[in-house]
Design a protein around this motif. Structure first.
Motif, mmCIF file in Angstrom:
data_model
loop_
_atom_site.group_PDB
_atom_site.id
_atom_site.type_symbol
_atom_site.label_atom_id
_atom_site.label_comp_id
_atom_site.label_asym_id
_atom_site.label_seq_id
_atom_site.Cartn_x
_atom_site.Cartn_y
_atom_site.Cartn_z
ATOM 1 N N GLY A 1 15.845 12.416 -6.132
ATOM 2 C CA GLY A 1 17.190 12.770 -6.579
ATOM 3 C C GLY A 1 18.237 12.341 -5.577
ATOM 4 O O GLY A 1 19.296 11.811 -5.947
ATOM 5 N N GLN B 1 18.427 14.745 -13.151
ATOM 6 C CA GLN B 1 17.098 14.923 -13.744
ATOM 7 C C GLN B 1 16.063 15.263 -12.668
ATOM 8 O O GLN B 1 15.255 16.180 -12.844
ATOM 9 C CB GLN B 1 16.693 13.652 -14.483
ATOM 10 C CG GLN B 1 15.315 13.695 -15.090
ATOM 11 C CD GLN B 1 14.914 12.355 -15.687
ATOM 12 O OE1 GLN B 1 15.540 11.325 -15.435
ATOM 13 N NE2 GLN B 1 13.869 12.367 -16.474
ATOM 14 N N GLU B 2 16.091 14.545 -11.568
ATOM 15 C CA GLU B 2 15.133 14.793 -10.482
ATOM 16 C C GLU B 2 15.362 16.161 -9.838
ATOM 17 O O GLU B 2 14.407 16.886 -9.544
ATOM 18 C CB GLU B 2 15.205 13.690 -9.423
ATOM 19 C CG GLU B 2 14.733 12.340 -9.904
ATOM 20 C CD GLU B 2 13.250 12.276 -10.246
ATOM 21 O OE1 GLU B 2 12.465 13.147 -9.830
ATOM 22 O OE2 GLU B 2 12.876 11.316 -10.946
ATOM 23 N N THR C 1 16.601 18.754 -11.280
ATOM 24 C CA THR C 1 16.145 19.747 -12.263
ATOM 25 C C THR C 1 14.626 19.890 -12.222
ATOM 26 O O THR C 1 14.104 21.016 -12.264
ATOM 27 C CB THR C 1 16.616 19.350 -13.681
ATOM 28 O OG1 THR C 1 18.044 19.255 -13.679
ATOM 29 C CG2 THR C 1 16.166 20.359 -14.720
ATOM 30 N N LEU C 2 13.924 18.769 -12.122
ATOM 31 C CA LEU C 2 12.458 18.826 -12.008
ATOM 32 C C LEU C 2 12.045 19.570 -10.746
ATOM 33 O O LEU C 2 11.100 20.367 -10.763
ATOM 34 C CB LEU C 2 11.868 17.411 -12.007
ATOM 35 C CG LEU C 2 11.886 16.677 -13.340
ATOM 36 C CD1 LEU C 2 11.532 15.208 -13.140
ATOM 37 C CD2 LEU C 2 10.934 17.336 -14.317
ATOM 38 N N HIS D 1 10.581 15.041 -5.902
ATOM 39 C CA HIS D 1 11.699 15.000 -6.845
ATOM 40 C C HIS D 1 13.033 15.219 -6.139
ATOM 41 O O HIS D 1 14.042 14.607 -6.504
ATOM 42 C CB HIS D 1 11.511 16.035 -7.957
ATOM 43 C CG HIS D 1 10.380 15.717 -8.865
ATOM 44 N ND1 HIS D 1 10.401 14.648 -9.728
ATOM 45 C CD2 HIS D 1 9.174 16.306 -9.030
ATOM 46 C CE1 HIS D 1 9.266 14.601 -10.412
ATOM 47 N NE2 HIS D 1 8.506 15.591 -9.988
ATOM 48 N N ASP E 1 22.891 10.616 -13.387
ATOM 49 C CA ASP E 1 22.058 11.237 -14.425
ATOM 50 C C ASP E 1 20.616 11.358 -13.954
ATOM 51 O O ASP E 1 19.974 12.391 -14.143
ATOM 52 C CB ASP E 1 22.129 10.436 -15.724
ATOM 53 C CG ASP E 1 23.482 10.557 -16.409
ATOM 54 O OD1 ASP E 1 24.110 11.634 -16.308
ATOM 55 O OD2 ASP E 1 23.913 9.571 -17.045
ATOM 56 N N LYS E 2 20.106 10.292 -13.348
ATOM 57 C CA LYS E 2 18.731 10.316 -12.819
ATOM 58 C C LYS E 2 18.613 11.345 -11.698
ATOM 59 O O LYS E 2 17.627 12.073 -11.610
ATOM 60 C CB LYS E 2 18.336 8.917 -12.321
ATOM 61 C CG LYS E 2 16.956 8.840 -11.735
ATOM 62 C CD LYS E 2 15.891 9.081 -12.779
ATOM 63 C CE LYS E 2 14.514 8.860 -12.187
ATOM 64 N NZ LYS E 2 13.460 9.362 -13.061
#
Length: 84
Positions: free
Chosen positions: A35, A49-50, A52-53, A31, A45-46
């Motif tokens: 990211g 998200q990555e 954060t994962l 991730h 945004d992606k």
């Protein structure tokens, strides 16, 4: 990861996505790399998200968590700058 290190981002992204399809929890570091690739591609945004994962996965080393946090802030700032 070798593809990413060699700046072959498309190839690395494909491998990482396939890896996560097979086992979504196998390697949280995937991730972080995804990211970074999304950030390079301008998909902030992606990327967020990555990151954060990655940060939510258990047992991450402190340095990698700090890196993910810095990269997230960079993406958030880039989104603000692109909007203005």
């Amino acid at each position: 990861m070798i593809s990413y290190n060699l700046k072959q981002n498309t190839k690395a992204k494909d491998y990482l996505l396939k890896s996560l399809e097979v086992n979504p929890t196998a390697e949280p570091y995937n991730h972080l790399v995804l990211g970074r690739i999304a950030q390079i591609e301008g998909d902030f945004d992606k990327a967020i998200q990555e990151f954060t994962l990655f940060k939510s996965a258990p047992k991450q080393d402190k340095e990698s968590l700090e890196d993910a946090e810095v990269l997230m802030v960079q993406c958030q700032n880039a989104k603000i700058m692109m909007a203005s």
